[in-house]
Design an enzyme around this catalytic site. Sequence first.
Site, PDB file in Angstrom:
ATOM      1  N   CYS A 106       0.821  -1.206   0.000  1.00 26.84           N
ATOM      2  CA  CYS A 106       0.000   0.000   0.000  1.00 26.84           C
ATOM      3  C   CYS A 106       0.861   1.264   0.000  1.00 26.84           C
ATOM      4  O   CYS A 106       1.406   1.608  -1.051  1.00 26.84           O
ATOM      5  CB  CYS A 106      -1.013  -0.039   1.140  1.00 26.84           C
ATOM      6  SG  CYS A 106      -2.469   0.943   0.766  1.00 26.84           S
ATOM      7  N   HIS A 164      -3.759  -5.172   0.674  1.00 29.53           N
ATOM      8  CA  HIS A 164      -3.218  -5.517   1.998  1.00 29.53           C
ATOM      9  C   HIS A 164      -3.247  -7.024   2.215  1.00 29.53           C
ATOM     10  O   HIS A 164      -4.132  -7.546   2.913  1.00 29.53           O
ATOM     11  CB  HIS A 164      -4.020  -4.796   3.095  1.00 29.53           C
ATOM     12  CG  HIS A 164      -3.695  -3.351   3.175  1.00 29.53           C
ATOM     13  ND1 HIS A 164      -2.740  -2.853   4.027  1.00 29.53           N
ATOM     14  CD2 HIS A 164      -4.177  -2.305   2.462  1.00 29.53           C
ATOM     15  CE1 HIS A 164      -2.665  -1.548   3.860  1.00 29.53           C
ATOM     16  NE2 HIS A 164      -3.514  -1.186   2.896  1.00 29.53           N
ATOM     17  N   GLU A 210      -1.333  -8.652   4.119  1.00 27.47           N
ATOM     18  CA  GLU A 210      -0.980  -8.991   5.503  1.00 27.47           C
ATOM     19  C   GLU A 210      -2.209  -9.245   6.367  1.00 27.47           C
ATOM     20  O   GLU A 210      -2.180 -10.016   7.328  1.00 27.47           O
ATOM     21  CB  GLU A 210      -0.116  -7.877   6.113  1.00 27.47           C
ATOM     22  CG  GLU A 210      -0.843  -6.681   6.700  1.00 27.47           C
ATOM     23  CD  GLU A 210      -1.510  -5.770   5.649  1.00 27.47           C
ATOM     24  OE1 GLU A 210      -1.204  -5.925   4.457  1.00 27.47           O
ATOM     25  OE2 GLU A 210      -2.306  -4.900   6.036  1.00 27.47           O
TER      26      GLU A 210
HETATM   27  N1  LIG Z   1      -1.941   6.831   2.505  1.00 34.78           N
HETATM   28  C1  LIG Z   1      -1.835   6.139   1.251  1.00 34.78           C
HETATM   29  C2  LIG Z   1      -1.526   4.673   1.499  1.00 34.78           C
HETATM   30  C3  LIG Z   1      -2.716   3.988   2.031  1.00 34.78           C
HETATM   31  C4  LIG Z   1      -2.417   2.863   2.987  1.00 34.78           C
HETATM   32  O1  LIG Z   1      -1.303   2.446   3.216  1.00 34.78           O
HETATM   33  N2  LIG Z   1      -3.488   2.431   3.602  1.00 34.78           N
HETATM   34  C5  LIG Z   1      -3.435   1.614   4.750  1.00 34.78           C
HETATM   35  C6  LIG Z   1      -4.529   2.021   5.686  1.00 34.78           C
HETATM   36  C7  LIG Z   1      -3.991   2.172   7.075  1.00 34.78           C
HETATM   37  C8  LIG Z   1      -5.045   2.682   8.014  1.00 34.78           C
HETATM   38  O2  LIG Z   1      -5.649   3.735   7.692  1.00 34.78           O
HETATM   39  O3  LIG Z   1      -5.241   2.049   9.038  1.00 34.78           O
HETATM   40  C9  LIG Z   1      -3.103   6.277   0.425  1.00 34.78           C
HETATM   41  O4  LIG Z   1      -4.126   6.679   0.990  1.00 34.78           O
HETATM   42  O5  LIG Z   1      -3.058   5.960  -0.782  1.00 34.78           O
END
Ligand SMILES: N[C@@H](CCC(=O)NCCCC(=O)O)C(=O)O
Length: 262
Positions: A112, A220, A222
């Site tokens: 991500c 994601h 994971e």
């Molecule tokens: N901020 C970037 C990457 C998005 C990302 O890594 N999302 C994970 C969500 C984590 C969370 O909010 O708990 C984008 O918005 O593209």
Amino acid sequence: MSRPIIAIPADIREFDGATWHAVQQQYVQATVKAAGLMALIVPALEEENDADAILDRVDGLLVSGSASNVNPSLYGKEALESDGPFDPARDATSLPLIRRAIDRAIPMLAICRGIQELNVALGGTLASEIHEQPGIWDHRKPQDVDRDTMYSIRQSVFVKDGSCIARVIGPGEVRVNSLHRQAIADTAPRLQVEALAEDGTIEAVSVIGAKAFAVGVQWHPEYWAETDSPSRKLFVAFGDAVRDYAASKERLVAASHQQKAV
Ligand SMILES: N[C@@H](CCC(=O)NCCCC(=O)O)C(=O)O
């Protein structure tokens, strides 16, 4: 052989009136339970980073997701307030680790925010608020729901035949989750696109000519790494690449000790 160790760069978070270096539990859980590795959380430092000092001591790199965004100044754009929230310490820590891991053929999985950092680290750019573009879906995380629903598998992506990821999870359609507002705009020269969403959003890349596992995914894996087959396969493949790297490192150390003993 003891479990190989991977580095996971932290985010800077503020809570309980203090500043924390934090990684979400799901990345550590998938590392330990699905990839069969050990995780080392790397503090996010805005200055005095030493990527090689970290990479000398680990066998892989996992670059996690985060609600913060890569600062647009890192890919030649003006940073507007609306492009936030930012995490300069995370940027300053992740990008050098990504570049050096690729240079040193240390296995890397970027997730991500991680795929976005990978793209920027190698000279690409990002698009913000992609859902505002014509024909692009809303890839953002669902609001006001429990975490399992937030990370629910709800989108199809299409893995290109012959790609690195296709060798791990197979080509064609795969169902994934989606929690992002940004995406790759200009793909970095050293990256090849490996999967696309139905709306054309880039969902996976690999490093062209990489001498080790070097993959980034926008979704994601994971979160469901212990129960969802494609997610698990990605983490097992990452774990195998890290184990191979650790074993080759051990062989080199043994050979140099033998040489000294002669
Ligand atoms: N901020 C970037 C990457 C998005 C990302 O890594 N999302 C994970 C969500 C984590 C969370 O909010 O708990 C984008 O918005 O593209």
